[in-house]
Motif scaffolding. Sequence first.
Motif, PDB file in Angstrom:
ATOM      1  N   LYS A   9       0.826  -1.207   0.000  1.00  0.00           N
ATOM      2  CA  LYS A   9       0.000   0.000   0.000  1.00  0.00           C
ATOM      3  C   LYS A   9       0.861   1.258   0.000  1.00  0.00           C
ATOM      4  O   LYS A   9       0.603   2.205  -0.757  1.00  0.00           O
ATOM      5  CB  LYS A   9      -0.927   0.003   1.222  1.00  0.00           C
ATOM      6  CG  LYS A   9      -1.869   1.197   1.247  1.00  0.00           C
ATOM      7  CD  LYS A   9      -2.852   1.106   2.389  1.00  0.00           C
ATOM      8  CE  LYS A   9      -3.802   2.291   2.373  1.00  0.00           C
ATOM      9  NZ  LYS A   9      -4.801   2.215   3.457  1.00  0.00           N
ATOM     10  N   LYS A  19      -5.637   1.309  -6.884  1.00  0.00           N
ATOM     11  CA  LYS A  19      -5.629  -0.155  -6.824  1.00  0.00           C
ATOM     12  C   LYS A  19      -5.895  -0.742  -8.206  1.00  0.00           C
ATOM     13  O   LYS A  19      -5.268  -1.720  -8.608  1.00  0.00           O
ATOM     14  CB  LYS A  19      -6.674  -0.658  -5.819  1.00  0.00           C
ATOM     15  CG  LYS A  19      -6.316  -0.367  -4.380  1.00  0.00           C
ATOM     16  CD  LYS A  19      -7.404  -0.853  -3.435  1.00  0.00           C
ATOM     17  CE  LYS A  19      -7.091  -0.461  -2.012  1.00  0.00           C
ATOM     18  NZ  LYS A  19      -8.161  -0.835  -1.082  1.00  0.00           N
ATOM     19  N   SER A  34      -6.664  -5.292  -3.018  1.00  0.00           N
ATOM     20  CA  SER A  34      -7.262  -4.961  -1.707  1.00  0.00           C
ATOM     21  C   SER A  34      -6.975  -6.068  -0.694  1.00  0.00           C
ATOM     22  O   SER A  34      -6.619  -5.786   0.462  1.00  0.00           O
ATOM     23  CB  SER A  34      -8.772  -4.772  -1.832  1.00  0.00           C
ATOM     24  OG  SER A  34      -9.068  -3.633  -2.589  1.00  0.00           O
TER      25      SER A  34
END
Length: 201
Positions: A9, A19, A34
């Motif tokens: 991230k 993303k 995710s």
Amino acid sequence: MVDLGSHIKALRMKANLSKAALARRVGVSDVTISYWESGTIKQIGHERLVALAEALDCNLSDLLQGTPSTQMPPGVLPLRALQPPPWMTTNGQLVPSLIGLPSAGLTEGCHLVTPAPGERFDFLTEGDLAAIRPLDTVDDDGLYLLECDDALQVRHISRNAQGKLRIRDERSELDNVLISALPFRVLAHVRVHWRPFARVE
């Protein structure tokens, strides 16, 4: 690899990627990204880790251990032995070359590169800076970026009295060959090479 998700991230945000954009580069769904970032999926295969590192423009150690790469100055591209030339983006498009510097002969079509942290090339070590012009043939004597056995190398190439190309690394002469029989692919010519506190042309 407890913090792998947070490393992914952080590197994604540093690269200013959504993303969905990262998922396209890696070849997975944004839901998978995710799951990786949240830690829902903790194990990621080696092939996907390599794809992630390439998509995020970082080393595997940056990804796995969270060790940040040395910040590159704006406009300077990191050179890595086992990755494509840095002026090519992951989607195959060219990164714009240098503009606005005093010497048009130097900057026209050139890119500024430096070895990525931990990388070392003959004639070009970490901390060095080079103005490099992509091309696919040897035009003048000097340093060239080559692709040989799927790895990038820097070699000095000059023409000898017989018209053959003399190829050498930092330690020795490697070969004398005709230009039609080169054992590698020419990628770029190093136009100017700077070392800290010294300049080598």
